[in-house]
Write a protein that holds these residues in place. Structure first.
Motif, short mmCIF file in Angstrom:
data_model
loop_
_atom_site.label_atom_id
_atom_site.label_comp_id
_atom_site.label_asym_id
_atom_site.label_seq_id
_atom_site.Cartn_x
_atom_site.Cartn_y
_atom_site.Cartn_z
N ASN A 1 18.99 53.33 70.60
CA ASN A 1 19.99 54.39 70.72
C ASN A 1 20.59 54.75 69.37
OD1 ASN A 1 20.15 55.40 73.36
ND2 ASN A 1 21.17 53.54 74.05
N ARG A 2 20.81 53.75 68.51
CA ARG A 2 21.33 54.05 67.17
C ARG A 2 20.33 54.88 66.38
NH1 ARG A 2 23.51 48.92 67.74
NH2 ARG A 2 21.75 47.91 66.73
N ASP B 1 29.25 50.06 68.24
CA ASP B 1 30.21 50.28 67.16
C ASP B 1 31.10 51.50 67.40
OD1 ASP B 1 28.13 52.00 66.83
OD2 ASP B 1 27.83 51.62 64.71
N TRP C 1 20.85 58.69 65.13
CA TRP C 1 20.68 59.03 63.72
C TRP C 1 19.68 60.18 63.56
CZ3 TRP C 1 16.95 58.85 59.81
CH2 TRP C 1 17.46 58.96 58.53
N PRO D 1 20.29 49.17 72.52
CA PRO D 1 21.31 49.65 71.57
C PRO D 1 20.72 50.03 70.20
CG PRO D 1 22.15 47.76 72.76
CD PRO D 1 20.71 47.90 73.14
N ALA D 2 19.75 49.27 69.73
CA ALA D 2 19.12 49.59 68.44
C ALA D 2 18.36 50.92 68.53
CB ALA D 2 18.19 48.47 68.01
N PRO E 1 25.91 54.77 58.64
CA PRO E 1 25.13 53.57 59.01
C PRO E 1 24.26 53.07 57.86
CG PRO E 1 24.70 55.36 60.56
CD PRO E 1 25.57 55.90 59.50
N LEU F 1 27.72 53.34 72.22
CA LEU F 1 27.15 52.54 71.16
C LEU F 1 28.14 51.41 70.86
CD1 LEU F 1 25.81 55.28 68.75
CD2 LEU F 1 24.51 53.83 70.27
N GLN G 1 28.22 61.19 59.16
CA GLN G 1 27.71 60.36 60.26
C GLN G 1 26.28 59.89 59.99
OE1 GLN G 1 28.58 63.07 63.49
NE2 GLN G 1 30.46 61.98 63.98
N ARG H 1 30.16 53.05 62.25
CA ARG H 1 29.96 54.45 62.68
C ARG H 1 31.17 54.89 63.47
NH1 ARG H 1 26.00 58.17 63.88
NH2 ARG H 1 24.23 56.94 63.31
#
Length: 183
Positions: free
Chosen positions: A107-108, A7, A112, A104-105, A176, A5, A172, A182
Motif C-alpha cells: 500500500n505504501r 504511519d 507513492w 501495508p508495504a 518517505p 497506512l 508527500q 508520512r
C-alpha cells in the motif's frame, strides 16, 4: 482516502524528519490552513451572491450581469486554492478496491506511485495554468460579459492553487524517501 497506512494513524501537527522537509511542511501546513479559512469564506460569499442573484432576478426583476461571474470566480478560486489542503488531508477521491487486499508495504508503494503519477499530471497542468494566466494578463483579456472582469484573476488563482498542490504532492513523494513520517 487512500486507505489506512500505519504511519498515517498518529498524524502530528508538526513535521518530523530532515529540516528542509520539516520546514517546508510547516510552512505549507500554515498556508493551507489560512487558505482553507479564506476558501470557506469565499464559498459562503458565493452562496450569498448567488442567492442575491436569484432573489433580485425573480422578486425585483433586477439584471444580474455580475453575480454569476463573481460566484464563478469565487468558486474557481475556492476549488483550486484549497486543493493542496485537501491533498494534505488525503481527502481526494481514491479507489479503495485493492487497499484491503494489499500488505501495508504494498500500500505504501501504491500510494507513492499514485503520488508520482499525480505529480506528473499536476506539474503539466500547473505549467499550462501559468501560461494561461500570463497570456490573460499580457493581452489584457477580460470576460465577454457586461461586467468584463479581467481573466487573469481566475487563471492566476488556478495557477497558484495548482502550484501549491504540486508542492504538497512533491512533499508527500519525498517524505518517505527522506525517512520522515508520512503525513
Amino acid at each position: 482516502m487512500h486507505g489506512p497506512l500505519p504511519d498515517l494513524i498518529n498524524q502530528q501537527d508538526t513535521a518530523t524528519g530532515p529540516w528542509p522537509i520539516a520546514v517546508i511542511d510547516r510552512v505549507l501546513t500554515w498556508c493551507n490552513r489560512v487558505i482553507f479559512v479564506l476558501a470557506s469564506i469565499a464559498m459562503v460569499a458565493a452562496c450569498i451572491v448567488l442567492s442575491y442573484s436569484v432573489v433580485g432576478r425573480e422578486v425585483f426583476q433586477m439584471a444580474n450581469y455580475w453575480q454569476d461571474e463573481a460566484a464563478v470566480f469565487l468558486l474557481v478560486g475556492t476549488a483550486f486554492m484549497s486543493s493542496a489542503w485537501v491533498q494534505q488531508q488525503r481527502g481526494h477521491i481514491g479507489i479503495e478496491a485493492f487497499v484491503s487486499l494489499l500488505s501495508p508495504a504494498a500500500n505504501r508503494i501504491r500510494l507513492w506511485l499514485v503520488d508520482v503519477a499525480s505529480f506528473a499530471f499536476c506539474t503539466f497542468f500547473t505549467w499550462k495554468s501559468w501560461t494561461l494566466a500570463y497570456e490573460a494578463w499580457d493581452e489584457g483579456q477580460v470576460s465577454n460579459s457586461m461586467w468584463s472582469p479581467p481573466l487573469d484573476i481566475p487563471y492566476g488563482l488556478m495557477a497558484l492553487g495548482m502550484t501549491l498542490l504540486c508542492v504538497q504532492i512533491l512533499l508527500q513523494i519525498v517524505t518517505p524517501i527522506a525517512g520522515a513520517a508520512r503525513r
